[in-house]
Design a protein around this motif. Sequence first.
Motif, mmCIF file in Angstrom:
data_model
loop_
_atom_site.group_PDB
_atom_site.id
_atom_site.type_symbol
_atom_site.label_atom_id
_atom_site.label_comp_id
_atom_site.label_asym_id
_atom_site.label_seq_id
_atom_site.Cartn_x
_atom_site.Cartn_y
_atom_site.Cartn_z
ATOM 1 N N GLN A 8 -7.151 13.256 15.438
ATOM 2 C CA GLN A 8 -8.413 12.592 15.129
ATOM 3 C C GLN A 8 -8.797 12.793 13.659
ATOM 4 O O GLN A 8 -9.295 11.869 13.003
ATOM 5 C CB GLN A 8 -9.510 13.125 16.052
ATOM 6 N N GLU A 9 -8.588 14.006 13.184
ATOM 7 C CA GLU A 9 -8.914 14.277 11.779
ATOM 8 C C GLU A 9 -8.102 13.386 10.841
ATOM 9 O O GLU A 9 -8.627 12.841 9.866
ATOM 10 C CB GLU A 9 -8.633 15.751 11.475
ATOM 11 N N ARG A 10 -6.820 13.211 11.145
ATOM 12 C CA ARG A 10 -5.977 12.384 10.283
ATOM 13 C C ARG A 10 -6.333 10.907 10.399
ATOM 14 O O ARG A 10 -6.423 10.190 9.393
ATOM 15 C CB ARG A 10 -4.501 12.590 10.640
ATOM 16 N N ASP A 11 -6.551 10.419 11.630
ATOM 17 C CA ASP A 11 -6.838 8.997 11.817
ATOM 18 C C ASP A 11 -8.173 8.599 11.206
ATOM 19 O O ASP A 11 -8.312 7.503 10.650
ATOM 20 C CB ASP A 11 -6.823 8.649 13.304
ATOM 21 N N LEU A 12 -9.163 9.479 11.273
ATOM 22 C CA LEU A 12 -10.507 9.155 10.780
ATOM 23 C C LEU A 12 -10.785 9.807 9.430
ATOM 24 O O LEU A 12 -11.948 9.913 9.024
ATOM 25 C CB LEU A 12 -11.559 9.612 11.812
ATOM 26 N N TYR A 13 -9.756 10.232 8.745
ATOM 27 C CA TYR A 13 -9.954 10.931 7.467
ATOM 28 C C TYR A 13 -10.593 10.018 6.433
ATOM 29 O O TYR A 13 -11.438 10.447 5.645
ATOM 30 C CB TYR A 13 -8.593 11.422 6.967
ATOM 31 N N VAL A 14 -10.210 8.760 6.433
ATOM 32 C CA VAL A 14 -10.779 7.811 5.470
ATOM 33 C C VAL A 14 -12.271 7.629 5.701
ATOM 34 O O VAL A 14 -13.060 7.508 4.752
ATOM 35 C CB VAL A 14 -10.019 6.479 5.569
ATOM 36 N N HIS A 15 -12.680 7.606 6.968
ATOM 37 C CA HIS A 15 -14.115 7.458 7.282
ATOM 38 C C HIS A 15 -14.870 8.730 6.954
ATOM 39 O O HIS A 15 -16.004 8.675 6.440
ATOM 40 C CB HIS A 15 -14.274 7.103 8.769
ATOM 41 N N ALA A 16 -14.271 9.874 7.225
ATOM 42 C CA ALA A 16 -14.945 11.138 6.968
ATOM 43 C C ALA A 16 -14.955 11.504 5.495
ATOM 44 O O ALA A 16 -15.864 12.223 5.041
ATOM 45 C CB ALA A 16 -14.278 12.254 7.773
ATOM 46 N N HIS A 17 -13.993 11.022 4.728
ATOM 47 C CA HIS A 17 -13.905 11.360 3.300
ATOM 48 C C HIS A 17 -13.728 10.069 2.501
ATOM 49 O O HIS A 17 -12.612 9.746 2.056
ATOM 50 C CB HIS A 17 -12.732 12.305 3.037
ATOM 51 N N VAL B 107 6.406 -11.673 7.851
ATOM 52 C CA VAL B 107 6.243 -10.342 7.258
ATOM 53 C C VAL B 107 5.665 -10.515 5.854
ATOM 54 O O VAL B 107 6.284 -11.140 4.997
ATOM 55 C CB VAL B 107 7.594 -9.604 7.210
ATOM 56 N N ILE B 108 4.473 -9.941 5.656
ATOM 57 C CA ILE B 108 3.796 -10.123 4.356
ATOM 58 C C ILE B 108 4.051 -8.971 3.401
ATOM 59 O O ILE B 108 3.846 -9.095 2.199
ATOM 60 C CB ILE B 108 2.283 -10.309 4.565
ATOM 61 N N GLY B 109 4.508 -7.825 3.912
ATOM 62 C CA GLY B 109 4.750 -6.693 3.036
ATOM 63 C C GLY B 109 4.924 -5.415 3.809
ATOM 64 O O GLY B 109 4.973 -5.395 5.045
ATOM 65 N N THR B 110 5.059 -4.339 3.047
ATOM 66 C CA THR B 110 5.267 -3.018 3.642
ATOM 67 C C THR B 110 4.175 -2.065 3.174
ATOM 68 O O THR B 110 3.479 -2.322 2.173
ATOM 69 C CB THR B 110 6.633 -2.440 3.234
ATOM 70 N N VAL B 111 4.025 -0.977 3.908
ATOM 71 C CA VAL B 111 3.131 0.131 3.529
ATOM 72 C C VAL B 111 3.953 1.399 3.614
ATOM 73 O O VAL B 111 4.594 1.663 4.645
ATOM 74 C CB VAL B 111 1.899 0.209 4.450
ATOM 75 N N LEU B 112 3.947 2.163 2.537
ATOM 76 C CA LEU B 112 4.699 3.414 2.481
ATOM 77 C C LEU B 112 3.748 4.561 2.761
ATOM 78 O O LEU B 112 2.794 4.798 2.006
ATOM 79 C CB LEU B 112 5.366 3.568 1.116
ATOM 80 N N ASN B 113 4.002 5.274 3.850
ATOM 81 C CA ASN B 113 3.090 6.296 4.348
ATOM 82 C C ASN B 113 3.619 7.689 4.035
ATOM 83 O O ASN B 113 4.814 7.894 3.829
ATOM 84 C CB ASN B 113 2.929 6.113 5.875
ATOM 85 N N ASP B 114 2.668 8.637 4.016
ATOM 86 C CA ASP B 114 2.989 10.066 3.898
ATOM 87 C C ASP B 114 3.691 10.397 2.591
ATOM 88 O O ASP B 114 4.645 11.163 2.542
ATOM 89 C CB ASP B 114 3.846 10.505 5.088
ATOM 90 N N LEU B 115 3.216 9.811 1.496
ATOM 91 C CA LEU B 115 3.752 10.158 0.175
ATOM 92 C C LEU B 115 3.142 11.459 -0.313
ATOM 93 O O LEU B 115 1.933 11.690 -0.171
ATOM 94 C CB LEU B 115 3.456 9.045 -0.829
ATOM 95 N N GLY C 249 0.809 -1.211 0.000
ATOM 96 C CA GLY C 249 0.000 0.000 0.000
ATOM 97 C C GLY C 249 0.835 1.249 0.000
ATOM 98 O O GLY C 249 1.947 1.286 0.529
ATOM 99 N N LEU C 250 0.254 2.283 -0.637
ATOM 100 C CA LEU C 250 0.845 3.610 -0.663
ATOM 101 C C LEU C 250 -0.172 4.580 -0.109
ATOM 102 O O LEU C 250 -1.311 4.671 -0.606
ATOM 103 C CB LEU C 250 1.236 4.005 -2.095
ATOM 104 N N VAL C 251 0.213 5.320 0.937
ATOM 105 C CA VAL C 251 -0.718 6.225 1.608
ATOM 106 C C VAL C 251 -0.237 7.648 1.390
ATOM 107 O O VAL C 251 0.880 7.988 1.786
ATOM 108 C CB VAL C 251 -0.804 5.908 3.113
ATOM 109 N N PRO C 252 -1.038 8.480 0.745
ATOM 110 C CA PRO C 252 -0.626 9.871 0.532
ATOM 111 C C PRO C 252 -0.700 10.691 1.815
ATOM 112 O O PRO C 252 -1.301 10.283 2.816
ATOM 113 C CB PRO C 252 -1.628 10.368 -0.514
ATOM 114 N N THR C 253 -0.078 11.840 1.771
ATOM 115 C CA THR C 253 -0.113 12.751 2.914
ATOM 116 C C THR C 253 -1.533 13.257 3.123
ATOM 117 O O THR C 253 -2.218 13.688 2.184
ATOM 118 C CB THR C 253 0.832 13.926 2.667
ATOM 119 N N ILE C 254 -1.993 13.178 4.362
ATOM 120 C CA ILE C 254 -3.348 13.651 4.715
ATOM 121 C C ILE C 254 -3.221 15.078 5.230
ATOM 122 O O ILE C 254 -2.530 15.329 6.218
ATOM 123 C CB ILE C 254 -3.986 12.747 5.779
ATOM 124 N N PRO C 255 -3.850 16.032 4.547
ATOM 125 C CA PRO C 255 -3.730 17.441 4.972
ATOM 126 C C PRO C 255 -4.494 17.689 6.280
ATOM 127 O O PRO C 255 -5.642 17.276 6.440
ATOM 128 C CB PRO C 255 -4.341 18.211 3.806
#
Length: 752
Positions: free
Chosen positions: A490-499, A689-697, A472-478
């Motif tokens: 809270q806004e960042r953690d629940l951003y996927v649910h809110a948007h 270990v099944i894989g990696t996730v790259l965060n804050d792209l 997975g690739l996770v973009p930067t959440i403003p």
Amino acid sequence: MDKPFDAPEGFSADRFFAILRRWWWLVVTIVCVTIGVSYAILDRVSPRYRATATVVVSPKSPRVIADIQEFVELPGGSRRDFRAYVETQLGIIKSQRVSEIVLDELNLWDDERLFKSAEPKEKGLEEAVSATELRLKRANLLSKRIKARRVPDSLTLEIQFEHSDPVLAAQVSNSVAAAYVSQNLDLKREVLSEARVDLKKLLVKRKISKEAAETSARIFEKEQDITAVGTRRKEVAGERSFYNEKVLEATSKVVRTEAELAEIKMTKRKGLFGVGGGAANAINPVLSELKVQAIKFHNEVSEYRLIYGKNHNKLIGAKARLSHVLSAASKEIKGLYRNAKARHEAAVMEKEKFDLQFESARKEDEALSSAVEEYKKLQKELNEQTALYDRIRKRYEETIITTSLAANNLRLLDYALVPEKPYWPRRGPIMLGSAFLGLLFGIGMAMLLERADTTIRDKTHAEAILKIPCLGLVPTIPIPSSQPGLEGIQERDLYVHAHPLSEPAEHARTLRTNLLFLSAERQLKTLLVTSPLPEEGKTTIAIQTCIALASAGGRTILVEADMRRPRLAETLSLKANIGLSTFLANRETEIQDIIQASAIPNLDVIPCGLIPPNPAELLNSLRLNQLIVKLQEKYDMIIVDSPPINAVSDALVMASRVDGVLLVAKAKQTTSEAVKSAYRALHDVDAPVIGTVLNDLQKGYFGYYRKGYYRKGYYRKGGYHRQETLDAVEAAREKELASVDDGSDSSNQKAG
């Protein structure tokens, strides 16, 4: 699990262009700065103009008179000789002599355009040197600025001069070409004049030698009477032939008399009875007759002795007759000997006389031959001196003619025109070259900075480091600046649910899809989410993954195993006094007591609870295994949020108890060494270990979304409302999850 591969990263075209996309602003900046600096430098450089005159060099000088040969011949034997001649001519063009002619013709000795005004100190030095030295110095300076070259595969020479004044450049170039052509002709004439003087001196010497040879030949001819020598040689030759025959005859006669004398000597020594019949006849017939009589009387003596005895008268008479015959024979032999000796001596004298006459004729013939040979030598010397004199005289006369009709093998083909455009600086090529150099330098700087950057940069980099897939690739959440602290978290953690239609939500669903596909291949009900170091977004990824799984209809529970820095209770508005630590520390606590329902459908949470003093010991207890077994019976997916690997050992305690470990790294922050260290630690405890996730792209990395695929309202273009779109998305995800579950059940049955 395979051990991580620590080989250096490979390099490919995709990686190269990815680096350029990342550092494009640096490359563009360096190119622009390079172009700007080049333009500024070129703007300060004064333009220079180049004027070119062309001269033709002929291999041979043109002949005005066909029968007269040039005194100065050009090397025409081989290409190498002519090449050497051309190199010599190029040196003459750039010589001080030609420069002096140009300075005199154009009156440029004090021209400041060529010789800039000297400083006071240099002026004093110029006054100290003599005028001759100053002329040589300035002529040398001008000669160094003259350029000459041969046009390849031709007989033309280009004479070039460069200056900031185009008119002066053309004047100097034409003057150099004219001076070179004229000095070549002057040099020929000078050489011819010197040669004429030398030939005149040599001609006088050759004339004296010729006259001396004529005098010697004339005196010898007079002394030796050469005109009569031929006739006398014929006469002497006849005499030599005559006396030679006479000598041969006399020699033969001497040989015969010698043989006769030897025969008589032998007869005289042996007596009458020792002479054979043939020899006696050859010497004298009388002697032969006497021999016959002697033999007759000898036989009678022998016969009478046998018949009558010693004193018989017949015997005595026979002996007297025999003695008389022998006495007569002896006298005859002596007479023969005297005659033979006299003939022999006469023959020898005759031979000696003829020998003397033959030797005299031979010596006279040799003297005549010697005189003839000497006369021939004198005549040869006279002919050679005459021929040499005639050749020099002819060459002297030709030199006189060629001096007045000297032909030049150089010809000025094209005059130099006043150049309209400067040849330097060439702004177009220089600007293009500076842009290219700037591009190379920019790319080099980008590569250097990329090399110096040891952080995880993109998906390809992450997969190349650990040799495991990036799920997975996770973009930067403003986060708005108006929501600092807990509200921002809270806004960042629940951003996927809110948007749910945002880019982070779509990437969370992509991660969920990858996990579901992995669960079809292997059992994956418990997933540990961790990271190498703190502040890398593992908790946010765990929450977003749970939201994505729950939105697809799967029963999901999030277990907060990070007992060092828990925050799920605050983020999800849950009770913080009860949780995982309570269950692990108190055996009387039931599982249903610690499970709390969140505001998100299908998502339950087990928060940390009270922070214990010994998190590692609690997580290593058997109660954790019991908890996981109970939760697997009730939930489709269990997500465990654990502490960082490299910070504490809590995650390693749990890593071997779950079905899979998801390693989170923060782009542009987590170093490759930290990721490798965490992966090695997990490998040492046999963690799956099944894989990696790259965060804050950064969003610029996602070129597809940068075009506004979602932000421009893709769904609304089709006339769908937000709620309808969400319902359709959730229905599709439930159907996808159901199909994956069916596939996993059927694969398990086949495996069983």
